[in-house]
Scaffold this motif. Structure first.
Motif, PDB file in Angstrom:
ATOM      1  N   ILE A 138      48.035  42.875-125.214  1.00  0.00           N
ATOM      2  CA  ILE A 138      48.669  44.066-124.638  1.00  0.00           C
ATOM      3  C   ILE A 138      47.856  44.581-123.460  1.00  0.00           C
ATOM      4  N   GLY A 139      46.536  44.660-123.653  1.00  0.00           N
ATOM      5  CA  GLY A 139      45.656  45.174-122.615  1.00  0.00           C
ATOM      6  C   GLY A 139      45.633  44.308-121.380  1.00  0.00           C
ATOM      7  N   ASN A 140      45.735  43.000-121.558  1.00  0.00           N
ATOM      8  CA  ASN A 140      45.721  42.085-120.424  1.00  0.00           C
ATOM      9  C   ASN A 140      46.928  42.315-119.520  1.00  0.00           C
ATOM     10  N   ILE A 141      48.103  42.483-120.138  1.00  0.00           N
ATOM     11  CA  ILE A 141      49.330  42.738-119.369  1.00  0.00           C
ATOM     12  C   ILE A 141      49.248  44.105-118.696  1.00  0.00           C
ATOM     13  N   TRP A 142      48.833  45.110-119.467  1.00  0.00           N
ATOM     14  CA  TRP A 142      48.727  46.476-118.942  1.00  0.00           C
ATOM     15  C   TRP A 142      47.710  46.556-117.799  1.00  0.00           C
ATOM     16  N   GLY A 143      46.568  45.857-117.962  1.00  0.00           N
ATOM     17  CA  GLY A 143      45.534  45.881-116.926  1.00  0.00           C
ATOM     18  C   GLY A 143      46.030  45.291-115.617  1.00  0.00           C
ATOM     19  N   LYS A 194      49.208  45.223-114.554  1.00  0.00           N
ATOM     20  CA  LYS A 194      50.155  46.179-113.957  1.00  0.00           C
ATOM     21  C   LYS A 194      49.425  47.373-113.349  1.00  0.00           C
ATOM     22  N   LEU A 195      48.365  47.824-114.023  1.00  0.00           N
ATOM     23  CA  LEU A 195      47.587  48.957-113.523  1.00  0.00           C
ATOM     24  C   LEU A 195      46.936  48.615-112.184  1.00  0.00           C
ATOM     25  N   ALA A 196      46.389  47.402-112.074  1.00  0.00           N
ATOM     26  CA  ALA A 196      45.753  46.970-110.829  1.00  0.00           C
ATOM     27  C   ALA A 196      46.783  46.824-109.709  1.00  0.00           C
ATOM     28  N   ASP A 197      47.983  46.323-110.042  1.00  0.00           N
ATOM     29  CA  ASP A 197      49.052  46.202-109.046  1.00  0.00           C
ATOM     30  C   ASP A 197      49.489  47.569-108.531  1.00  0.00           C
ATOM     31  N   ARG A 198      49.577  48.527-109.459  1.00  0.00           N
ATOM     32  CA  ARG A 198      50.128  49.846-109.114  1.00  0.00           C
ATOM     33  C   ARG A 198      49.123  50.739-108.384  1.00  0.00           C
ATOM     34  N   HIS A 199      47.876  50.721-108.826  1.00  0.00           N
ATOM     35  CA  HIS A 199      46.891  51.676-108.301  1.00  0.00           C
ATOM     36  C   HIS A 199      45.739  51.033-107.539  1.00  0.00           C
ATOM     37  N   GLY A 200      45.706  49.722-107.461  1.00  0.00           N
ATOM     38  CA  GLY A 200      44.615  49.043-106.784  1.00  0.00           C
ATOM     39  C   GLY A 200      43.506  48.674-107.763  1.00  0.00           C
ATOM     40  N   ALA A 201      42.752  47.642-107.411  1.00  0.00           N
ATOM     41  CA  ALA A 201      41.745  47.104-108.329  1.00  0.00           C
ATOM     42  C   ALA A 201      40.645  48.109-108.646  1.00  0.00           C
ATOM     43  N   VAL A 202      40.150  48.820-107.637  1.00  0.00           N
ATOM     44  CA  VAL A 202      39.025  49.740-107.860  1.00  0.00           C
ATOM     45  C   VAL A 202      39.415  50.874-108.797  1.00  0.00           C
ATOM     46  N   SER A 203      40.582  51.470-108.574  1.00  0.00           N
ATOM     47  CA  SER A 203      41.036  52.563-109.446  1.00  0.00           C
ATOM     48  C   SER A 203      41.260  52.074-110.870  1.00  0.00           C
TER      49      SER A 203
END
Length: 392
Positions: free
Chosen positions: A251-256, A258-267
């Motif tokens: 679950i975390g791998n998929i969510w991570g 999407k999070l990087a796509d949406r907000h950028g890698a650093v955020s």
């Protein structure tokens, strides 16, 4: 997707199982070989060092070999390593077996990614790689708890026998399904890899990767004995906990990603590392509580590997700017950095267990992850400063 891609996925599943199943077997191996928990934990470090060496060094040395022959050779080495582990009469032989399988792992994912992209059209390349790496995720969800269960009921050697059978299936699948006419990629020399690795901006990201994973594995390496000795779970319950942990990781791998796509890698990495540091620190206080330990571990699983997509995306983005033409090399070196982190984290965890006890590993892991967080913020600041200079 072509059937040959599923041969790669089966191989990734077998490799992922043998890498992480050791975590669930550490108490059993320590007991049956009459060694300490830190010595058993070293088997995690040895494997990870094999991957870290195998990925850059052996990939460069085998660059001229035909891809299918190399792939089959790697699965032979992987299967042989697990058979040696099955037959291992002592700890020293088991160390050699873990090193052999780690070397095969390191080259496999470099070669496998190249083969996967050659099997499909360009627009499906990312999906092909994702399917292949999905074998690792499935290994965490199913292979590791099943391997742990086998080890607890029949002995740890039988777990390695089961994985060696997976290796035989993977070898036969590759032999039958993978075509011979796979394009040969350009050979990457060790000197080229060294230039990429020593670039200050990329080296910063590799350090973040190593620290982030090192902090997790300081505690994760000894998760099974902690859940048994501190939280009071039975050995059979630990295999179920590892199943739950694997689902959390998926679950975390998929969510991570999407999070990087949406907000950028650093955020994304800032949020993930901050949460991970807090959860590891919390685990310091909940590890001795039956149900609170379980809840903490399951939540921690969501964040433990969620940083992988963000770190890989980030290193590719920076390689585009600082090492154009060597993006694949930069990405491959980040895989080595993951495993250097695993090796160092396991070593640090073993030292803590030996001198201060199991209960002290979570807060040390939290401190290491916190340093990764600080470096993420530093890297983000450097990105911002460079962008501002570019606009002036």
């Amino acid at each position: 997707m072509p059937l040959a891609l599923w041969a790669l996925t089966i191989s990734a599943f077998a490799i992922g199982t043998t890498e992480f199943v050791i975590v669930g077997l550490i108490p059993t191996i320590a007991e049956q070989l009459s060694i300490t928990l830190p010595s058993a934990g070293m088997l995690v470090s040895i494997y990870a060092l094999g991957v870290a060496v195998g990925a850059p060094v052996l990939t460069a040395l085998t660059g001229k070999l035909p891809r299918k022959q190399l792939l089959m050779g790697l699965m032979v080495l992987f299967t042989a390593g697990n058979l040696v582990a099955w037959l291992a009469p002592n700890y020293e032989t088991l160390v050699i077996a873990r090193l052999l399988t780690g070397l095969a792992h390191g080259v496999f994912f470099s070669v496998g990614a190249t083969i996967a992209t050659n099997l499909v059209s360009k627009e499906k390349a990312a999906s092909a790689i994702a399917i292949m790496f999905g074998g690792l995720t499935v290994a965490l969800v199913t292979g590791v708890p099943l391997g742990t269960l086998i080890g607890q009921h029949f002995g740890w050697r039988e777990s390695f026998l089961a994985v060696s059978l997976l290796g035989v299936i993977a070898l036969l699948s590759s032999m039958i399904l993978v075509p011979r006419n796979i394009a040969q990629p350009p050979v990457t020399t060790l000197a080229q890899q060294a230039r990429v690795m020593l670039n200050p901006r990329l080296l910063l990201i590799y350090t973040i990767t190593a620290l982030g994973y090192g902090g997790v594995f300081t505690a994760f390496t000894f998760l099974a004995p902690m859940m048994q000795s501190l939280a009071g779970f039975s050995p059979s319950a630990v295999s179920v906990i590892l199943l739950g942990y694997g689902i959390s990781v998926a679950i975390g791998n998929i969510w991570g990603g999407k999070l990087a796509d949406r907000h950028g890698a650093v955020s994304a990495l800032t949020l993930i590392f901050a949460a991970l540091a807090v959860l590891l620190l919390l685990f310091q206080f909940t590890a001795s509580s039956h149900y609170m330990a379980l809840v903490t571990v399951l939540v921690m699983g969501i964040f433990a590997f969620a940083n992988v997509p963000g770190l890989q995306v980030y290193v590719v983005q920076k390689a585009d700017s600082y090492a154009p033409g060597a993006v694949d090399v930069a990405s491959g070196l980040n895989i080595a950095a993951f495993n250097i982190g695993i090796a160092l984290g396991s070593l640090v965890g073993g030292h803590i267990v030996e001198h201060y006890g199991l209960a002290q590993t979570p807060w040390v892991g939290a401190v290491i992850v916190f340093f990764a967080l600080l470096l993420v913020r530093l890297s983000g600041h450097l990105d911002k400063s460079r962008a501002e200079l570019a606009t002036e």
